[in-house]
Design a protein around this motif. Structure first.
Motif, PDB file in Angstrom:
ATOM      1  N   PRO C 209       1.000  -1.804  -0.084  1.00  0.00           N
ATOM      2  CA  PRO C 209      -0.174  -0.106   0.053  1.00  0.00           C
ATOM      3  C   PRO C 209       0.742   1.173  -0.026  1.00  0.00           C
ATOM      4  CG  PRO C 209      -0.373  -1.017   1.506  1.00  0.00           C
ATOM      5  CD  PRO C 209       1.169  -1.781   1.355  1.00  0.00           C
ATOM      6  N   GLU C 210       0.504   2.548  -1.104  1.00  0.00           N
ATOM      7  CA  GLU C 210       1.413   3.042  -0.941  1.00  0.00           C
ATOM      8  C   GLU C 210       1.501   4.181   0.305  1.00  0.00           C
ATOM      9  OE1 GLU C 210       0.523   5.860  -4.533  1.00  0.00           O
ATOM     10  OE2 GLU C 210       0.302   3.967  -5.795  1.00  0.00           O
ATOM     11  N   HIS C 211       0.129   3.995   0.697  1.00  0.00           N
ATOM     12  CA  HIS C 211       0.323   5.308   1.975  1.00  0.00           C
ATOM     13  C   HIS C 211       1.018   4.896   3.183  1.00  0.00           C
ATOM     14  CE1 HIS C 211      -3.510   2.387   2.494  1.00  0.00           C
ATOM     15  NE2 HIS C 211      -2.436   3.141   3.991  1.00  0.00           N
ATOM     16  N   LEU C 212       0.854   3.727   2.948  1.00  0.00           N
ATOM     17  CA  LEU C 212       1.820   3.058   3.993  1.00  0.00           C
ATOM     18  C   LEU C 212       3.153   3.174   3.903  1.00  0.00           C
ATOM     19  CD1 LEU C 212       2.144   1.081   6.697  1.00  0.00           C
ATOM     20  CD2 LEU C 212       1.834  -0.924   5.857  1.00  0.00           C
ATOM     21  N   ARG C 215       3.880   7.056   4.603  1.00  0.00           N
ATOM     22  CA  ARG C 215       4.169   6.790   5.902  1.00  0.00           C
ATOM     23  C   ARG C 215       5.130   6.957   6.634  1.00  0.00           C
ATOM     24  NH1 ARG C 215       0.644   8.900   9.146  1.00  0.00           N
ATOM     25  NH2 ARG C 215      -0.236  10.720   7.653  1.00  0.00           N
ATOM     26  N   LEU C 216       5.779   5.911   6.562  1.00  0.00           N
ATOM     27  CA  LEU C 216       7.032   5.085   7.109  1.00  0.00           C
ATOM     28  C   LEU C 216       8.243   6.179   6.834  1.00  0.00           C
ATOM     29  CD1 LEU C 216       6.650   0.878   6.343  1.00  0.00           C
ATOM     30  CD2 LEU C 216       6.752   2.306   8.402  1.00  0.00           C
ATOM     31  N   GLU C 217       7.849   6.221   5.600  1.00  0.00           N
ATOM     32  CA  GLU C 217       9.347   7.143   4.851  1.00  0.00           C
ATOM     33  C   GLU C 217       9.061   8.727   5.918  1.00  0.00           C
ATOM     34  OE1 GLU C 217       8.794   8.224   1.050  1.00  0.00           O
ATOM     35  OE2 GLU C 217       9.378   5.547   0.392  1.00  0.00           O
ATOM     36  N   GLU C 218       8.519   9.344   6.230  1.00  0.00           N
ATOM     37  CA  GLU C 218       7.637  10.283   7.339  1.00  0.00           C
ATOM     38  C   GLU C 218       8.447   9.676   7.928  1.00  0.00           C
ATOM     39  OE1 GLU C 218       3.305  12.098   4.847  1.00  0.00           O
ATOM     40  OE2 GLU C 218       3.252  11.067   7.370  1.00  0.00           O
ATOM     41  N   ILE C 219       8.382   8.674   8.154  1.00  0.00           N
ATOM     42  CA  ILE C 219       8.392   8.449  10.070  1.00  0.00           C
ATOM     43  C   ILE C 219      10.244   7.980  10.547  1.00  0.00           C
ATOM     44  CG2 ILE C 219       9.042   6.556  12.082  1.00  0.00           C
ATOM     45  CD1 ILE C 219       5.559   5.679  10.873  1.00  0.00           C
TER      46      ILE C 219
END
Ligand code: SF4
Ligand code: SF4
Ligand code: SF4
Ligand code: SF4
Ligand code: SF4
Ligand code: SF4
Ligand code: FES
Lengths: 134, 304, 251
Positions: C209-212, C215-219
């Motif tokens: 899933p792209e959003h995941l 988000r992981l990259e953001e974290i």
């Protein structure tokens, strides 16, 4: 020299049971040997298919200890060729089932290396499980 | 899909979804070229591979009968228009499903017990007729097949291997159990030169491959070296278990018989798709242990 | 006193009013049930689980969430005059007059060790670790036993065919209660097969899933570090207020 063959009631019961399970009248076999001559697995067998029939006719439950009944590949070559119209593949299945229904499997699947299992196509494993496990 | 194609229910079997996918892909493409649309049964289950042979057993007939009910449902739901022929490709599936069809037709009491047991399903009404794809091709006639050939297999020597389940026992066999021609006729309509000897109906050892590999190795050696001796370059089959034994077990055959000369094994549908000039006919060979590509490239049957 | 009890005791305590705390005089309807053959008169509106507790049984294992989710309280029963052997979760099944029952909280099940990363994404993985799936006779008994109303037979068949997606979807709601496995004539452990299938599908089959990923990259980039720091320094009372007032979907 003559010898006497005694058929006990136990022998008769065994024959009746195999007749019933296989749906064949095994006493009809006249020991012509066509099945044995046709059988692809006969080289590996300890008794030939026609000997297997003879043992059942005589009600000898020792037949359950033969390798032959497990080696039968259910190829139905004997079935199409028996001049007496007998279906030996059903007799072999009845013998296998007699053992399997006592919860005694012929193979121990856990003893087969996992890589070998994974290399088999489903069709082999499904068939093998049906023939060799109860 | 052309609009007047015949829509037929089709039972793949589990191995055609995995190790034998080249069989399915080439068959579906060839069928389409011949105006047949094979529609996979929804929710089909493994037929159990081998038909149970004890007289008192019913539980093992549940699996094949459940699949026949799916055909009934497709007609009920309007997916099919009163089409009760169920097409199979795998010879073992064919045999198991066909024998179950006949068993319950001849034994209404057994059918009743089976129907009662499966109370969550519609009752099976006994209308389905199981057919092998080869039977459909035979009934179309040689003309209809050869008409579609774009790249005749001229000069290619093919040995049709029949094995057991397509021929035996007689009441389910699709051809003469001693002198079969059904596969050879098809191959010759494709332009191939058919090589036949009685070893082509010798059992390959079947499921003994699991437990008695040596016996299978001996049988495969006998079958294939006789095909070779008669000049065959390729062996054709219609059963994924035959294909496994005849192809993959050549590794062990070679170890046991060092003089053995390997020979490629294909599904008859792969040869058909090739002759029809269909894309799947040029591919799917990567599932083979003994590669057919050098031979086909050499004969310019597939692009270099 | 509450804080001295273990979590399990606290859950049991919450259900106490319907078991030991019942005033027999206020109960209008009674039924007779048979637990392992012994008869008990119990209030009619209890579940199998609370009825057994009413009758004096105490569960140390074989119970958990009491909400039909943990899969611990599997039960097997027959209703009077019915030949069918029924299965369900004791915490979700209401007692009926003349019911015979016993608890089946645990199904002995083989669970071989595997490493998903070492496996290839095809049907061979099932034949390798659970070759007994090849013994399925399509009897559908598992489906009939499933308290989650899953098409268990269909997902076992999906495993045989190597159809990971159908298997993962079809078994998604499995609570691993084990009822299918104890009734299977082929001795298959359906829920473990399904778990292997879902793990394989999760790793190799499911689209990422792209959003995941985003988000992981953001974290990783530290976008939430400050907020997190602040949260960990907030006193518990204030956290409770924050939690209660959070944005959430309607129940
Ligand atoms: S072929 Fe038939 S009659 Fe002849 S020995 Fe075999 S079973 Fe008996
Ligand atoms: S069915 Fe069995 S006994 Fe008969 S020929 Fe084939 S392998 Fe031999
Ligand atoms: S016979 Fe096979 S390929 Fe055919 S369905 Fe059954 S196991 Fe699968
Ligand atoms: S696997 Fe061997 S035994 Fe079977 S149908 Fe194919 S040839 Fe026969
Ligand atoms: S699939 Fe089996 S283990 Fe999972 S919930 Fe259903 S019965 Fe329980
Ligand atoms: S209970 Fe077991 S044998 Fe029956 S359908 Fe389910 S998995 Fe297959
Ligand atoms: S206690 Fe968890 S499901 Fe019943």
């Amino acid at each position: 020299m003559t010898s006497r063959l005694v058929i006990s009631s136990e022998n008769e019961e065994f024959l009746a049971r195999v007749n019933e399970l296989s749906g064949q009248v095994i006493t009809l076999c006249d020991q012509c040997g066509t099945c044995s001559a046709s059988c692809p697995m006969v080289d590996e067998m300890d008794v030939t298919p026609s000997q297997m029939m003879r043992m059942v006719q005589l009600g000898q439950s020792e037949v359950l200890r033969t390798k032959a009944m497990w080696l039968c590949a259910s190829c139905f070559t004997c079935t199409v060729r028996c001049p007496r119209g007998l279906d030996l593949s059903r007799v072999a299945e009845a013998l296998r089932q007699t053992t399997l229904r006592q919860a005694a499997d012929h193979i121990n699947i856990n003893a087969i290396p996992r890589d070998e299992l994974a290399a088999l196509p489903q069709i082999a494993l499904v068939a093998g499980m049906r023939k060799f496990t109860g | 899909m052309n609009s007047n194609s015949v829509r037929l229910p089709y039972y793949p079997g589990c191995t055609l979804k995995t190790a034998a996918s080249s069989f399915e892909i080439s068959a579906l493409a060839s069928a389409e070229a011949l105006g047949m649309e094979l529609i996979e049964l929804p929710r089909w289950n493994c037929c159990g591979t081998v038909f149970s042979l004890t007289d008192d057993d019913l539980i093992h007939h549940i699996a094949p009968i459940r699949n026949l009910i799916r055909v009934q449902e497709m007609n009920r739901d309007g997916i099919l228009d009163n089409e009760n022929r169920l097409v199979t490709l795998c010879s073992m599936c064919f045999s198991t499903l066909k024998r179950a069809e006949l068993l319950v037709r001849e034994n209404p009491d057994k059918l009743k017990t089976i129907n009662d047991f499966m109370y969550l399903e519609d009752d099976y009404n006994g209308d389905v007729t199981v057919v092998h794809f080869l039977e459909l091709l035979r009934d179309m006639g040689r003309e209809a097949i050869s008409e579609k050939v774009k790249r005749p297999l001229t000069g290619l020597k093919v040995a049709p291997y029949y094995g057991c389940m397509m021929l035996r026992p007689k009441e389910v066999g699709i051809d003469d159990p001693e002198e079969p021609t059904i596969q050879g006729d098809l191959l010759s309509a494709l332009g191939a030169e058919v090589v036949y000897n009685p070893y082509m109906k010798l059992c390959c050892g079947s499921y003994q491959t699991m437990n008695e590999k040596d016996a299978v190795v001996r049988l495969v050696h006998d079958i294939l070296s006789h095909a070779r001796a008669d000049g065959a370059q390729v062996v054709a089959t219609s059963c994924p278990l035959c294909a496994f034994n005849l192809d993959k077990r050549q590794k062990e055959v070679k170890e046991t018989y060092p003089d053995f000369e390997e020979i490629p094994v294909l599904y008859f549908t792969q040869l058909m798709a090739l002759a029809f000039g269909l894309e799947p006919g040029f591919s799917g060979f990567d599932q083979n242990y003994v590669s057919v590509e050098p031979l086909f490239k050499d004969r310019q049957l597939i692009p270099e | 006193m509450k804080s001295e009890m273990s979590i399990m005791e606290r859950i049991a305590e919450a259900a106490r009013s319907v078991t030991t705390g019942v005033d027999a005089g206020s109960v209008e309807h009674w039924v007779t049930i048979y637990v392992m053959g012994k008869g008990y008169r119990v209030p009619a509106d209890l579940t199998i689980l609370t009825a057994m507790e009413y009758a004096g049984y105490r569960f140390v294992r074989g119970v958990g969430c009491r909400q039909g989710f943990c899969g611990a309280c599997s039960t097997v029963y027959r209703k009077e005059g019915d030949y069918k052997l029924q299965t369900g979760m004791a915490c979700q099944t209401r007692v009926e007059d003349g019911m015979y029952m016993e608890q089946k909280p645990f199904a002995p099940a083989a669970k071989p060790a595997y490493n998903i990363a070492d496996e290839t994404f095809d049907a061979a993985v099932f034949l390798r670790f659970y070759p007994e799936v090849a013994r399925c006779v399509s009897c559908n008994t598992c489906t009939k036993s499933c308290p989650q109303d899953l098409e268990v037979m269909d997902y076992v068949q999906a495993a045989i065919k190597g159809d990971f997606e159908s298997l993962a979807e079809g078994s998604f709601d499995c609570i691993q209660c084990g009822l299918c496995a104890i009734r299977c004539p082929a001795e298959i452990v359906q829920y473990n097969v399904a778990q292997l299938g879902r793990r394989m599908f999760g790793r190799y089959g499911h689209p990422v899933p792209e959003h995941l990923t985003g988000r992981l990259e953001e974290i990783q980039a530290g976008k939430f570090d400050e907020e997190m720091d602040q949260l960990t320094r907030t006193p518990i009372e204030q956290l409770e207020v924050l939690y209660a007032g959070r944005e959430r979907e309607a129940d």
